[in-house]
Every structure is written in C-alpha cells, then in structure tokens.
Design an enzyme around this catalytic site. Structure first.
Site, mmCIF file in Angstrom:
data_model
loop_
_atom_site.group_PDB
_atom_site.id
_atom_site.type_symbol
_atom_site.label_atom_id
_atom_site.label_comp_id
_atom_site.label_asym_id
_atom_site.label_seq_id
_atom_site.Cartn_x
_atom_site.Cartn_y
_atom_site.Cartn_z
ATOM 1 N N HIS A 233 0.803 -1.133 -0.026
ATOM 2 C CA HIS A 233 -0.111 -0.076 0.235
ATOM 3 C C HIS A 233 0.655 1.354 0.039
ATOM 4 O O HIS A 233 2.061 1.150 0.128
ATOM 5 C CB HIS A 233 -0.855 0.228 1.174
ATOM 6 C CG HIS A 233 -0.433 0.395 2.509
ATOM 7 N ND1 HIS A 233 0.336 1.311 2.985
ATOM 8 C CD2 HIS A 233 -0.153 -0.870 3.424
ATOM 9 C CE1 HIS A 233 0.756 0.976 4.098
ATOM 10 N NE2 HIS A 233 0.620 -0.215 4.484
ATOM 11 N N ASP A 360 -4.383 -19.055 12.031
ATOM 12 C CA ASP A 360 -3.160 -19.712 12.904
ATOM 13 C C ASP A 360 -3.064 -19.068 14.162
ATOM 14 O O ASP A 360 -3.073 -17.860 14.597
ATOM 15 C CB ASP A 360 -1.906 -19.275 12.377
ATOM 16 C CG ASP A 360 -0.469 -20.371 12.625
ATOM 17 O OD1 ASP A 360 -0.484 -20.496 14.085
ATOM 18 O OD2 ASP A 360 0.038 -20.857 11.941
ATOM 19 N N SER A 375 1.865 -5.277 6.865
ATOM 20 C CA SER A 375 1.646 -5.036 5.580
ATOM 21 C C SER A 375 2.777 -5.265 4.533
ATOM 22 O O SER A 375 3.947 -4.884 4.815
ATOM 23 C CB SER A 375 1.337 -3.397 5.333
ATOM 24 O OG SER A 375 0.162 -3.048 6.041
#
Length: 425
Positions: A233, A360, A375
């Site tokens: 991003h 998980d 990210s």
C-alpha cells in the site's frame, strides 16, 4: 395478442438463465492465460471437450471426471481451443502462454526511509508580529499537503535549503517566488516572510518536512533484475494523510522488538527498530497505491522459502487455505496459516483484490490478527505467491485485505506478459 406474445418471450428469455447448460456456457472462459511449464484447470459441471488446433504453445488434456480440462503451457505463445458439449462446438477461447517467471518471497521486516520531492508543507504556524498573529504561508495561499519544489528559481531538496532564502528576503523586503506541487499540478505564488517580535527572526509561517521513516514487510524480489516490492500500500504523510511524493529513499533491515496486540476497534502494531548496522539493502524509486518499489543491492534470504517460486495471476487465486510469511519476533521469518475468504479475478489493477482471515492460533495469540507493520507479508497458496497483506479490518483484526501479486509486479516495472516495453502503470 402482441402483449401476450411479448410477455411469453420475456418469460422464455428469463428462464434460459436457469437452464444448467446455459449457465455452464456462460461460465466457460473467453480467454485462458497460463505460464510456461504450468497447468491451468478449466472446471465444468457438465462433460466438456476442447478441440485444440495444431498449436505447439500448449496442450489440452481431459481429466478422468470428464468435466475438467487441464491446459498445460509448453512455450510462450498464443492459440485457441474450441469447447464442445455433446459433440457440438459451443465456444471458442483464446489461450495465451506467458514466459516462465518466478520470484523469491520475502517476509523480512524492513525499515523504510523516504526523502520527499522538495519539502512537504504539513501545517500553518501563526507568527507574533507587531500587527498580531499571522501566517505568511497561509496568506500566500500555500496549502497543507503542498510540496515546495523551487524558491526564486532554485531547486529545493531539503529543509536546510529554505532558511537562507527566508533570511535574505527578510532583509531585502522582497517576496519569495514559490513553485508548489499541488496534486500533481504546478502552482506559483509569492510569500512575504514576517518578523517574529519575540526572537526578531523572519518566518514563513509553515511547518515543513523533507523525509519520513517507518517499518513494513518485504513482499518479493526478482532474482534476475533484483527489483522488489514491499508493503502493498502507499505510504502517506502522518499529518497531511496524503501520499508522499518520493524523490529517493532507502530500505534497511529492521528488528521487531515487541507487539502491541490488536483488538476490535483498535488495530495492533509491530514495534521495531532499524538494525544496528543500518546497512542499506536497497533503494526506493516509487511509492504507489500498491506499495514501495526499487532495486536491492544484494539478494536477501528469509530462511523459510528461499527458492524462487511461481506466481498466480488474479484469476488463479482460490478461496481456501493459504500461508503468510512475516516476522513477529526479532528477525525470524515464520509461516502462519490463513484463509483466503474471497478473491476477485481482476482484469485491471486494483488494491483490494482479496479478503484474508488469520487462522493460525500462534499468530492470533501473539498479535490478535493483522497488525500495522505486517503490510507486505507475502501470501502463498498451492506453492505460488499470490499477493500481499495490505490492510486490517478495524472492527475485526483477524481479517483484512490483500493485493494480488500481479499488480505489484506491474508497479515494479517487471514484465510478466512477454512484452518488450512493459511499464509500470
């Protein structure tokens, strides 16, 4: 009678959409894209065949269930197949075989240092003058988010370049001729510095910044060109909330020191520091909605998946189990289980192509889900790199968005389509 016939025809046309054979016809692809040495499966709930012309770029094989066709790419090129139902040709599809391409997945925690193109205006400052409080920058029409690129015809690269112009203008009484970059549009204005009556220095009434720093995660790099992609991003200025226009930058290794666990309404965060040696491992040439991009100085390993892996185009990504690679402790890259909840087979670049959910338990216990700094963590499915983690859902930190790897490669200027002059969008 005409109205009755019209109604009957309308009902007939609408009913066609519920016929299984018609639905299967619509589902048959118009085009199929597959990489060299890889196989693409075309599923259908009805027995289907494909008549393949004498093309050497690919082969078509019908599976034992009679409903799935495997198209195997042999060499880069194009061709066509004709699907048929019950022996009747019903649809023609183009097949494009792309050159074999693989990337090395990341997962490493990286430190990011960006230098802006010029100096960024992040706020207005009121100066105490003999005529009251004023901001020369605001009076000159300078807006928050503007980038000062030139003063009096001279290029501005850092904050220290600005001070001599201010002092000279204050003494001479002449204005500063500013050139601003505002939303990619050049704006010119004149600014008159004013004297602060407390310290008798001349001021322009603007808060400015020339660099930014943070952490993120490496997504991939191309072992041949050393081009990389990270974050997934855009990096925006924390004050203006606008994307930072990059002049240049560097990435360095970083170490995760602790985790602020996320919860509903409160996204968590990786707390990290730049590695002590601060060795620059790559440059930054682009800051886009799909992440940051540049070239590495050297290859880097994650210690988990260090061999080049194939990638999946957006239409190949399936709902179901997958893995991400990321760091939650020191420098150690680990695998964690996730689920691709949904994926859009995008034909054009878009930032939100997938929804993923952390499954998980180890990662949920450690972070609560997706946290800031994660990210760019690469997503792996069926032995292929399919994309990167980008955003977390504020009200559900266990879930978030992902971007398809296809668009990150495009932004990095890497040609996966076999064109000679492929450029980043």
């Amino acid at each position: 009678m005409r109205k009755l016939v019209g109604v009957l025809l309308l009902v007939l046309v609408m009913s066609l959409g519920f016929i299984k054979e018609v639905q299967e016809y619509v589902k048959m692809p118009k085009t199929v894209t597959v990489f060299q040495s890889q196989t693409m499966s075309v599923d259908n709930s009805l027995p289907v065949n494909a008549n393949q012309p004498s093309e050497e770029a690919f082969t078509v094989q019908k599976n034992n269930d009679g409903k799935t066709l495997d198209i195997h790419g042999k060499q880069a090129g194009e061709g066509e197949v004709v699907f048929d139902l019950a022996g009747f040709p019903v649809k023609k599809a183009g097949v494009k075989v792309l050159p074999d391409f693989k990337v090395i997945p990341g997962g490493q925690s990286i430190g990011v240092k960006l230098n802006t193109l010029g100096v960024l205006v992040v706020g207005h400052h009121q100066i105490d003058t003999t005529d009251g409080k004023k901001s020369p920058g605001e009076l000159a029409g300078v807006e928050i988010g503007d980038i000062i690129t030139h003063i009096n015809g001279k290029k501005i690269e850092q904050m220290s370049d600005v001070t001599p112009f201010i002092q000279k203008a204050g003494k001479t009484g002449e204005p500063l001729d500013l050139v601003l970059n505002r939303e990619q549009v050049e704006v010119k204005t004149k600014l008159y510095p004013l004297k602060d009556e407390h310290d008798h220095s001349y001021r322009i009434g603007l808060y400015i910044r020339d660099s930014a720093a943070g952490i993120g995660t490496m997504t991939f790099y191309d072992p041949k060109s050393k081009k990389y992609g990270a974050l997934g991003h855009v990096i925006s200025d924390m004050d203006t909330k606008k994307p930072i226009v990059v002049d240049n930058g560097q990435i360095v290794r970083s170490t995760v020191t602790s985790i602020e666990k996320g919860s509903n309404g409160n996204p968590g965060e990786k707390l990290a520091r730049f590695s002590s040696d601060r060795q620059v491992i790559g440059n930054i040439t682009r800051n886009s909605p799909f992440g940051i991009f540049g070239e590495l100085n050297q290859g880097i390993n994650n210690g988990v998946m260090d061999k080049a892996m194939p990638i999946a185009l957006s239409n190949e990504v399936k709902e179901g189990p997958a893995k991400i690679l990321t760091v939650v402790d020191q420098d150690k890259v680990e695998e964690f289980e996730v689920e691709v909840v949904s994926s859009v087979p995008q034909k054009f670049p878009a930032t939100k192509g997938m929804v993923i959910k952390i499954t998980d338990q180890r990662l949920l216990d450690k972070t609560g889900g997706i946290v800031q700094g994660m990210s760019g963590s690469p997503i792996i499915q069926n032995g292929k790199v399919i994309g990167a983690v980008t955003h977390v859902f504020v009200n559900d930190p266990t879930s978030g968005y992902g971007v398809h790897i296809e668009w990150m490669l495009n932004e990095a200027g890497i040609d996966i389509y076999g064109n000679q002059e492929q450029k980043a969008s």
